[in-house]
Design a protein around this motif. Structure first.
Motif: not given
Length: 317
Positions: A246-251, A289-292, A297-298, A302-305
């Motif tokens: 399980t990973l935290n994802v900052k939004i 904008i999010l950061q896994i 942070r992206l 760009i993150f989806l690339q």
């Protein structure tokens, strides 16, 4: 006027700087003791201490505000007034010391949003207006008689960071105006209104930052805005494989789409035009904008690339 200033963060620095620019005599600055911070536990100075050192202002960092040596230091400064911005709760022996009293600059329209996080909670609760209040300190938290208030609009594009900056500037203005009122005697403290339903602004803990996708899109986006850029709303996602984790994802930013949610709340879908949509109680939200965890942070495009949806459960929880 001769002033002792008490504060800690950047918000307080702007107020202190405006007071000095207005020509007042800052006889002393009080801030928190130095403490280790971050992974390396390096000693970190408060923003107010850095400013005081850069401008050669007399500096005090008492561990205990009731310490007699500290109290005597304050008495020896012979200040007319104490100004407090984002500091600790003061004992009666301190706030009653100056002849013109001690006032606080608080980032809300008191009596609403008393507490440690008024900026964040105003946005989280969907307010369209907030403001800044100066008030005289008493024995309780944020309950003293009001000296001045000024309103500040909250726009749909504001987050905690942008609203902080608006209120910081307004706070500097109102602090100088309040000092002028006290200096000229043009000041009638007014008790805070009573009997109103109050919205508190307590300190924000990790459990307050977790997103509940079974809420409305409006409430979720308000939470994300209200906690961005810090301390940041987050969700969780499961990475699959031999060792699932399980990973935290900052939004950090989102927008509400016109698309009604048809999937269960938290379900993620990636559109053909490279958008990440998440289902809620009513409308889908577009994550911007999010950061896994463990990554930078992206912006989502760009993150989806580099994102492979078959490596994840594709559901936030």
């Amino acid at each position: 006027m001769r002033i002792v200033f008490m504060g800690t963060p950047e918000f307080a620095v702007t107020v202190l700087d405006r007071i000095i620019t207005a020509g007042h005599d800052v006889a002393g600055v009080v801030t928190t003791p130095d403490k280790p911070a971050g992974r390396g536990q390096h000693v970190k100075f408060s923003d107010v201490k850095n400013y005081a050192l850069a401008h050669n202002l007399p500096l005090m960092q008492p561990a205990k505000l009731k310490d007699e040596a500290f109290l005597q230091q304050l008495r020896d400064l012979n200040a007319d007034v104490f100004v407090v911005v984002a500091f600790r709760m003061l004992p009666q022996a301190v706030y009653t010391m100056p002849p013109k009293g001690t006032f606080n600059v608080h980032a809300s329209l008191l009596p609403q949003y008393r507490g440690a996080a008024p900026i964040q909670w105003a946005i989280i609760n969907g307010e369209t207006k907030t403001g800044v209040t100066t008030f005289l300190l008493d024995e309780h938290t944020d309950t003293g008689a009001i000296l001045r208030q000024t309103e500040v609009d909250i726009t749909p594009d504001d987050n905690a960071g942008t609203l902080h900056d608006k209120l910081m500037s307004a706070g500097a203005d109102i602090a100088v105006e309040t000092l002028h009122d006290l200096d000229t005697g043009n000041c009638t403290p007014k008790p805070q209104p009573s009997g109103l339903p109050l919205k508190p602004a307590p300190k924000i803990f990790k459990e307050d930052m977790l997103i509940n996708w079974d809420d409305t899109a409006e409430n979720i986006c308000n939470k994300i805005r209200g906690l961005s850029p810090y301390p940041t709303a987050f969700s969780r996602i499961t990475r699959t494989g031999e060792n699932p984790e399980t990973l935290n994802v900052k939004i950090y930013a989102c927008s509400i789409t016109a698309k009604k949610s048809t999937n269960e709340p938290g379900k993620i879908s990636i559109t053909a035009d490279k958008k990440m949509l998440v289902s809620t109680q009513n409308n889908d939200i577009s994550i911007e904008i999010l950061q896994i965890e463990g990554k930078k942070r992206l912006e989502t495009s760009i993150f989806l690339q580099g994102f492979r949806d078959n490596n994840y459960t594709m559901k936030f929880f």
